[in-house]
Scaffold this active site. Sequence first.
Site, PDB file in Angstrom:
ATOM      1  N   SER A  42       2.823  93.395  87.164  1.00 19.97           N
ATOM      2  CA  SER A  42       2.736  92.151  86.566  1.00 19.97           C
ATOM      3  C   SER A  42       3.759  91.340  87.295  1.00 19.97           C
ATOM      4  O   SER A  42       3.213  90.210  87.642  1.00 19.97           O
ATOM      5  CB  SER A  42       3.535  92.924  84.670  1.00 19.97           C
ATOM      6  OG  SER A  42       3.407  91.572  84.556  1.00 19.97           O
ATOM      7  N   HIS A  94      -0.726  97.893  79.473  1.00 25.12           N
ATOM      8  CA  HIS A  94       0.198  97.101  80.889  1.00 25.12           C
ATOM      9  C   HIS A  94       1.491  98.172  80.759  1.00 25.12           C
ATOM     10  O   HIS A  94       2.599  98.272  80.560  1.00 25.12           O
ATOM     11  CB  HIS A  94       1.092  95.566  80.187  1.00 25.12           C
ATOM     12  CG  HIS A  94       1.457  95.274  81.200  1.00 25.12           C
ATOM     13  ND1 HIS A  94       0.843  94.586  82.395  1.00 25.12           N
ATOM     14  CD2 HIS A  94       2.888  93.902  81.234  1.00 25.12           C
ATOM     15  CE1 HIS A  94       1.499  93.190  82.683  1.00 25.12           C
ATOM     16  NE2 HIS A  94       2.776  93.527  82.286  1.00 25.12           N
TER      17      HIS A  94
HETATM   18  C1  GTR Z   1       4.072  88.364  80.748  1.00 25.40           C
HETATM   19  C2  GTR Z   1       3.383  87.390  80.879  1.00 25.40           C
HETATM   20  C3  GTR Z   1       3.035  87.841  82.230  1.00 25.40           C
HETATM   21  C4  GTR Z   1       3.103  89.041  82.608  1.00 25.40           C
HETATM   22  C5  GTR Z   1       3.639  89.376  81.935  1.00 25.40           C
HETATM   23  C6  GTR Z   1       5.016  90.477  82.401  1.00 25.40           C
HETATM   24  O1  GTR Z   1       5.128  87.761  79.420  1.00 25.40           O
HETATM   25  O2  GTR Z   1       2.888  86.295  80.754  1.00 25.40           O
HETATM   26  O3  GTR Z   1       1.766  87.191  82.598  1.00 25.40           O
HETATM   27  O4  GTR Z   1       4.061  88.708  83.921  1.00 25.40           O
HETATM   28  O5  GTR Z   1       4.755  89.347  81.287  1.00 25.40           O
HETATM   29  O6  GTR Z   1       5.912  90.267  83.659  1.00 25.40           O
HETATM   30  O7  GTR Z   1       4.964  91.610  82.308  1.00 25.40           O
END
Ligand code: GTR
Length: 384
Positions: A221, A362
């Site tokens: 991420s 995610h």
């Molecule tokens: C989210 C962000 C993403 C990603 C994520 C993370 O809120 O929008 O770009 O980086 O965080 O780091 O888990």
Amino acid sequence: LGCFLLAGSEVYQIATPPAANLDESKVPSYEEPKLDLTNKKDWKTTQRPAILQLFAKNVYGRVPEQKIPVTYETTATDRNALGGIAIKKEVTLHFLPGDTAASLHMMLYLPKNAKARASVPVFVGYSFTPNAVTDTSAQWPLKEIVKRGYGVAVAWYWDIEPDRANGWQTGIRTRLADKLKIQPREWSALSAWAWGLSRMADYLKTEEKVNPLQLIVIGHSRLGKAALWAGANDQRFTMVVSNESGEGGAALGKRDYGETIAIINDKFPWWFSPNYKQYGSNPAAMPTDQYMLLSLIAPRPLYVASAIGDQWSDPKGEFLSAGLADPVYHLFNKKGLETASMPALEHPVGETIRYHIRTGKHDLTRYDWQQYMDFADRQFKAKK
Ligand code: GTR
């Protein structure tokens, strides 16, 4: 019309972003900047440095090249870590004499059964959690990694800069401004985190059990964005892994799906350079797109991974971006991704650029790690 976000004394002007599009049939047409490739030499000496500069100027800010003396302090060594299979060292990297806060606390795990004179490939990355938590984190299946013959060097990214709007004030961007000869707003949190990954690489080069030619930078991420930017700047990272790095990472920014440049700059302005903000309302004007960042990794092995449940990161935009980096790999006579159709779930594809999309949300999972190690096994086999 727009809003101002106050972060300490930094002022960012950001237009209120439209909501994210999550409907593939509503993705507007877009055009990617073309790379006018000629040969490997021209790429290395002219095009690559120019593109790197464009990213520094327009997206992430610079990563300072100024060298500073760093001292290494081993604070603990456990010769029986992870149930007896690993040697664990805790090493503090001190960046500024007399300033204990300007430091990075790294944990290094090395397989104990490595042959007496053998050195091992090492995954280098940040965790979202402080060290004590990372030790047992599901995102870091340390035992499994070490069992397969890999080392792991991991630190908490907040050591470099706390991940919040005013983090730069207490992080290294302020503390090292004089030493590194760079003002805080000339770079960004992502550049600072990338800089920290390179300092971990500096240390790893001093460890005889670490193969200096097999340093794999990895991140999930936002930390995947940092890993890509570190890999672009520092070619000592001989393999790069982006796990669901999404917008500002592997995903195409001009493709309007999931998180956008406007949204990310609105939510996380400190991650990027002040210059990046202007492209929120006009991504078409951007001289770069993220496939060019992936191209900077060439000819080194690159793994880009997505998850079907993580539409915010735009899996398709990550896949397309990986494929658009192929031509630069071809300059080096390497095969890249070599396919235009997205693979089925849990069916990794590609040769020197590898891609998978998996079931689930995610996250950085055991499945992801297994693919990265399989890929690294193949890439490094000849040299192991
Ligand atoms: C989210 C962000 C993403 C990603 C994520 C993370 O809120 O929008 O770009 O980086 O965080 O780091 O888990």
